[in-house]
Design an enzyme around this catalytic site. Structure first.
Site, mmCIF file in Angstrom:
data_model
loop_
_atom_site.group_PDB
_atom_site.id
_atom_site.type_symbol
_atom_site.label_atom_id
_atom_site.label_comp_id
_atom_site.label_asym_id
_atom_site.label_seq_id
_atom_site.Cartn_x
_atom_site.Cartn_y
_atom_site.Cartn_z
ATOM 1 N N LYS A 132 0.830 -1.215 0.000
ATOM 2 C CA LYS A 132 0.000 0.000 0.000
ATOM 3 C C LYS A 132 0.855 1.252 0.000
ATOM 4 O O LYS A 132 0.495 2.257 -0.604
ATOM 5 C CB LYS A 132 -0.936 0.010 1.212
ATOM 6 N N LYS A 216 -4.475 -9.729 -7.248
ATOM 7 C CA LYS A 216 -5.657 -9.932 -6.398
ATOM 8 C C LYS A 216 -6.818 -9.031 -6.840
ATOM 9 O O LYS A 216 -6.579 -7.872 -7.191
ATOM 10 C CB LYS A 216 -5.248 -9.597 -4.952
ATOM 11 N N LYS A 219 -10.566 -3.649 -4.135
ATOM 12 C CA LYS A 219 -11.465 -2.489 -4.167
ATOM 13 C C LYS A 219 -10.797 -1.304 -4.837
ATOM 14 O O LYS A 219 -11.455 -0.424 -5.380
ATOM 15 C CB LYS A 219 -11.804 -2.059 -2.730
HETATM 16 P P1 TYM Z 1 -10.652 -5.872 3.639
HETATM 17 O O1 TYM Z 1 -11.671 -4.840 3.966
HETATM 18 O O2 TYM Z 1 -9.594 -5.527 2.650
HETATM 19 O O3 TYM Z 1 -11.354 -7.190 3.109
HETATM 20 C C1 TYM Z 1 -12.433 -7.774 3.801
HETATM 21 C C2 TYM Z 1 -12.337 -9.288 3.741
HETATM 22 O O4 TYM Z 1 -12.319 -9.718 2.384
HETATM 23 C C3 TYM Z 1 -11.200 -10.567 2.153
HETATM 24 N N1 TYM Z 1 -10.716 -10.350 0.786
HETATM 25 C C4 TYM Z 1 -10.578 -11.315 -0.121
HETATM 26 N N2 TYM Z 1 -10.808 -12.636 -0.068
HETATM 27 C C5 TYM Z 1 -10.574 -13.352 -1.194
HETATM 28 N N3 TYM Z 1 -10.129 -12.788 -2.356
HETATM 29 C C6 TYM Z 1 -9.894 -11.466 -2.456
HETATM 30 N N4 TYM Z 1 -9.473 -10.921 -3.596
HETATM 31 C C7 TYM Z 1 -10.107 -10.663 -1.290
HETATM 32 N N5 TYM Z 1 -9.971 -9.333 -1.042
HETATM 33 C C8 TYM Z 1 -10.351 -9.167 0.235
HETATM 34 C C9 TYM Z 1 -10.170 -10.149 3.183
HETATM 35 O O5 TYM Z 1 -9.228 -11.173 3.430
HETATM 36 C C10 TYM Z 1 -11.037 -9.837 4.378
HETATM 37 O O6 TYM Z 1 -11.324 -11.011 5.091
HETATM 38 N N6 TYM Z 1 -7.541 -5.788 7.539
HETATM 39 C C11 TYM Z 1 -8.835 -6.238 7.075
HETATM 40 C C12 TYM Z 1 -9.995 -5.700 7.882
HETATM 41 C C13 TYM Z 1 -9.916 -5.948 9.359
HETATM 42 C C14 TYM Z 1 -10.101 -7.200 10.006
HETATM 43 C C15 TYM Z 1 -9.986 -6.921 11.400
HETATM 44 C C16 TYM Z 1 -10.335 -8.497 9.556
HETATM 45 C C17 TYM Z 1 -9.709 -5.023 10.309
HETATM 46 N N7 TYM Z 1 -9.756 -5.595 11.548
HETATM 47 C C18 TYM Z 1 -10.116 -7.949 12.351
HETATM 48 C C19 TYM Z 1 -10.460 -9.519 10.514
HETATM 49 C C20 TYM Z 1 -10.333 -9.231 11.898
HETATM 50 C C21 TYM Z 1 -9.022 -5.765 5.649
HETATM 51 O O7 TYM Z 1 -8.430 -4.801 5.202
HETATM 52 O O8 TYM Z 1 -9.977 -6.425 4.976
#
Ligand code: TYM
Length: 354
Positions: A132, A216, A219
């Site tokens: 990032k 990947k 968003k």
């Molecule tokens: P975030 O908001 O980027 O994504 C949310 C969830 O979607 C999953 N994900 C994917 N899974 C499969 N293929 C993809 N291309 C893909 N893109 C995203 C992510 O693995 C996630 O499960 N850091 C985290 C948010 C967070 C969090 C937490 C998660 C903050 N605190 C505590 C679990 C526990 C994040 O940026 O997810």
């Protein structure tokens, strides 16, 4: 980093097992717009599937979102969009807890303690930060660097035992484990925090871009053609699948063959996950066929499975008062769990009682 596969038995589980449950789940999704198929298959769909076996807290992590610039006028709507996705995917907002992070101050309070537990070296190794920040490290926010300590706090402020996520969050969960172990050791409080288990499962734990099977699905990809958004209608889904990148060969004959062809492998994984089938079974069905026939079948299953979720999200987003009510009620229930744990942490580190 601690090894996930050699986890010691978790003494925190007994209280849930006594209630016929497997543990307590916390997971989060950032309200940064463009919720996509990867978020759904990697995480949100699993949230609903786990809710009968675990006590669940599902969090819209608005404080994480502002580690990169957000338009304040859009953030509230994006927060409601994620909450709507949780509900549309089938999470029961009455039985389980759906809330947004900033309504529960204990997350940020514990994160400060964890900022003082985590080591600079650990944080510097986080690949998501490196990706990032890119070349512009001097200019990114301090929050982006500290992000994984807040994520550890999101989980451990509830002493959650399990965290369902996509593959890309694995390293952050290993850090969460390391923070828990170091806190427990530093403050001579064995087993104070559980050593949390990741739940990464299904045929699509890492959904790739429709334009480039080596990248990947994300968003923040500038091309909307690279992802299927959860709010896309049937025409948009069909068009994106039709235009999805493939290679000039016919469909792979075996799973091993597919694994060498990232674009084909990605579409096969998406099909398998959406149809609730094993990838090997899907490979067998389409082996040697033209991509056009496979893409027509993929469109059909994608529209059938995603259409109702998108429609329910759209319906909920038109009723912000209802969604806000669920978030407020969820936050009150989340605070009731988090506040006593924070008080315990403060006592453990030696802060005076207010
Ligand atoms: P975030 O908001 O980027 O994504 C949310 C969830 O979607 C999953 N994900 C994917 N899974 C499969 N293929 C993809 N291309 C893909 N893109 C995203 C992510 O693995 C996630 O499960 N850091 C985290 C948010 C967070 C969090 C937490 C998660 C903050 N605190 C505590 C679990 C526990 C994040 O940026 O997810």
């Amino acid at each position: 980093m601690s090894d996930v596969s050699t986890a010691a038995p978790n003494p925190h589980l007994a209280q849930y097992e006594a209630r016929g449950l497997k543990g307590r789940i916390l997971s989060g999704v950032q309200p940064t717009g463009n919720l996509h198929l990867g978020n759904y298959l990697g995480a949100i769909r699993n949230f609903a599937r786990l809710q009968d076996d675990y006590e669940c807290l599902y969090c819209v992590v608005d404080q994480h979102a502002i580690t990169v610039p957000q338009d304040p006028k859009l953030l509230a709507a994006q927060t409601r969009e994620i909450a709507s996705a949780f509900l549309a995917a089938g999470v029961d907002g009455k039985k389980q807890i759906i809330f947004n992070q900033s309504m529960v101050p204990a997350h940020a309070q514990l994160a400060w303690v964890f900022n003082c537990v985590a080591r600079m070296g650990w944080m510097s190794r986080m690949t998501q930060f490196k990706e990032k920040a890119g070349k512009d490290r001097e200019n990114v926010s301090l929050g982006l660097f500290a992000y994984p300590a807040l994520m550890a706090a999101d989980i451990l402020i509830y002493k959650a035992t399990h965290v369902p996520v996509g593959e890309d969050q694995k390293q952050h969960l290993e850090l969460t484990r390391d923070i828990a172990i170091k806190f427990n050791n530093d403050f001579a409080a064995p087993d104070f925090f559980p050593v949390t288990e990741p739940l990464i499962f299904g045929e699509a734990t890492r959904v790739m871009s429709l334009r480039d099977g080596t990248k990947k699905m994300s968003k923040s990809d500038p091309s909307d053609q690279s992802r299927i958004n959860l709010t896309d209608d049937a025409d948009a889904i069909a068009m994106k699948i039709r235009r999805a990148k493939t290679d000039p060969l016919p469909m792979p004959e075996t799973v091993e063959d597919a694994e060498k062809r990232p674009d084909a492998d990605n579409l096969l994984g998406i099909f398998a996950a959406l149809a609730d089938r094993e990838k090997a079974d899907v490979v067998r069905e389409f082996a040697g066929q033209q991509f056009s026939a496979f893409k027509a079948a993929l469109t059909e299953v994608a529209v059938a499975k995603l259409g109702p979720v998108g429609a329910e999200m759209q319906r909920l987003m038109k009723d912000p008062a209802h969604v806000d009510g669920i978030l407020r009620d969820g936050a009150a229930r989340a605070r009731a769990i988090a506040d006593p744990i924070l008080a315990d942490v403060y006592r453990t580190v030696g802060f005076l009682k207010p």
